[in-house]
Design a protein around this motif. Structure first.
Motif, short mmCIF file in Angstrom:
data_model
loop_
_atom_site.label_atom_id
_atom_site.label_comp_id
_atom_site.label_asym_id
_atom_site.label_seq_id
_atom_site.Cartn_x
_atom_site.Cartn_y
_atom_site.Cartn_z
N GLU A 1 0.33 -14.06 -16.31
CA GLU A 1 0.63 -14.74 -17.53
C GLU A 1 2.01 -15.57 -17.25
OE1 GLU A 1 0.76 -15.27 -21.41
OE2 GLU A 1 -1.01 -14.54 -20.32
N GLN A 2 2.67 -15.17 -16.63
CA GLN A 2 4.08 -15.69 -16.08
C GLN A 2 3.75 -17.07 -15.31
OE1 GLN A 2 6.84 -13.58 -13.84
NE2 GLN A 2 8.52 -15.18 -13.97
N ARG B 1 1.11 -18.72 -15.71
CA ARG B 1 0.32 -19.64 -16.87
C ARG B 1 1.48 -20.53 -17.50
NH1 ARG B 1 -2.63 -16.15 -18.80
NH2 ARG B 1 -4.64 -16.66 -18.01
N ASN B 2 2.46 -19.71 -17.76
CA ASN B 2 3.57 -20.31 -18.68
C ASN B 2 4.28 -21.14 -18.15
OD1 ASN B 2 2.83 -18.42 -20.73
ND2 ASN B 2 4.32 -16.93 -20.50
N ASP B 3 4.35 -20.76 -16.65
CA ASP B 3 5.23 -21.64 -15.84
C ASP B 3 4.34 -23.04 -15.62
OD1 ASP B 3 7.28 -19.93 -15.76
OD2 ASP B 3 6.58 -19.11 -13.68
N ALA C 1 0.47 -9.51 -15.40
CA ALA C 1 1.70 -9.87 -15.69
C ALA C 1 2.04 -11.14 -14.93
CB ALA C 1 2.64 -8.77 -15.68
N ASN C 2 1.91 -11.33 -13.94
CA ASN C 2 2.48 -12.05 -12.85
C ASN C 2 1.52 -13.50 -13.28
OD1 ASN C 2 4.05 -10.51 -11.65
ND2 ASN C 2 2.53 -9.96 -9.64
#
Length: 240
Positions: free
Chosen positions: A19-20, A22-24, A16-17
């Motif tokens: 994925e966040q 990667r989006n940032d 989850a971290n």
């Protein structure tokens, strides 16, 4: 199992971290291309993405190791179960061997003619001692073949032992031998030629003694002589 669950939870959190991050990092690249975000902020976002990528690899490795450890623990538990089963089988075998070392008399009896001493080694088939049954008590009456025809199982009897002439014992007919005593002798006679002297044969009848007091139980011994009178139902009494 708890370690495996904890490792899987850590892996899920790391994913989850990541994925966040990667989006940032994707948003930072787009803003950097537009000249809105500084190069330093872009590098910070990239560094955070790379760090979380490595953290996820570590979490995945930990989860795999925990899974393998769980399998190994299960295998070890299986081995321990087998060892416990083998130990229980050995214990049961030891109990059987211990039980075999104690021999009990099949009936209430008195030890007579002991032929062994404590500590002496014995072998299979060796006679150790003789037992004289004290309960139940019975006698063997040898009726003539001309008399036994009136004797039936269940008939009442009166027994007088020569050792106690003034006392009569109550009894009941238990069984009759299926053949005469001559048939059980070492050399049974054969009368096939027809030239023989007729001899009245004897048939063994077992009579159980009833309501014998404790005083007489200890005094009645095998081999004593007795007088037996059987009360037949249709033909009066039968004596021997």
């Amino acid at each position: 199992v708890a370690m495996r669950q904890a490792a899987q939870a850590a892996l899920a959190q790391s994913s989850a971290n990541l994925e966040q991050a990667r989006n940032d990092y994707g948003r930072a690249r787009r803003l950097g291309a537009q000249g809105v975000l500084s190069t330093q902020d872009l590098e910070v976002a990239k560094a955070r993405f790379d760090a979380l990528s490595h953290a996820q690899e570590v979490a995945r490795s930990n989860a795999q190791a925990a899974a393998q450890s769980t399998l190994a623990n299960k295998a070890e538990l299986k081995v321990q179960d087998y060892r416990i089963a083998a130990a229980q089988a050995e214990l049961e075998q030891a109990r059987i061997k211990l039980h075999d070392t104690r021999q009990t008399a099949p009936v209430r009896s008195i030890v007579s003619k002991k032929e062994v001493e404590p500590g002496q080694f014995v072998v299979a088939g060796q006679k150790l001692l003789s037992l004289i049954a004290t309960d139940p008590l019975w006698i063997t009456a040898n009726f003539k073949e001309t008399q036994v025809g009136r004797v039936r199982v269940g008939q009442h009897a009166k027994v007088t032992v020569d050792a106690f002439p003034g006392h009569a014992f109550d009894g009941v007919v238990e069984s009759l031998a299926p053949a005469t005593g001559a048939k059980f002798s070492l050399l049974p006679q054969e009368n096939a030629t027809g030239n023989f002297t007729k001899v009245v044969q004897r048939v063994q009848v077992r009579i159980a003694l009833k309501n014998v007091t404790d005083d007489y139980k200890a005094l009645l011994s095998p081999g004593m002589s007795a007088f037996v009178e059987v009360a037949t139902q249709q033909h009066g009494s039968q004596t021997l």
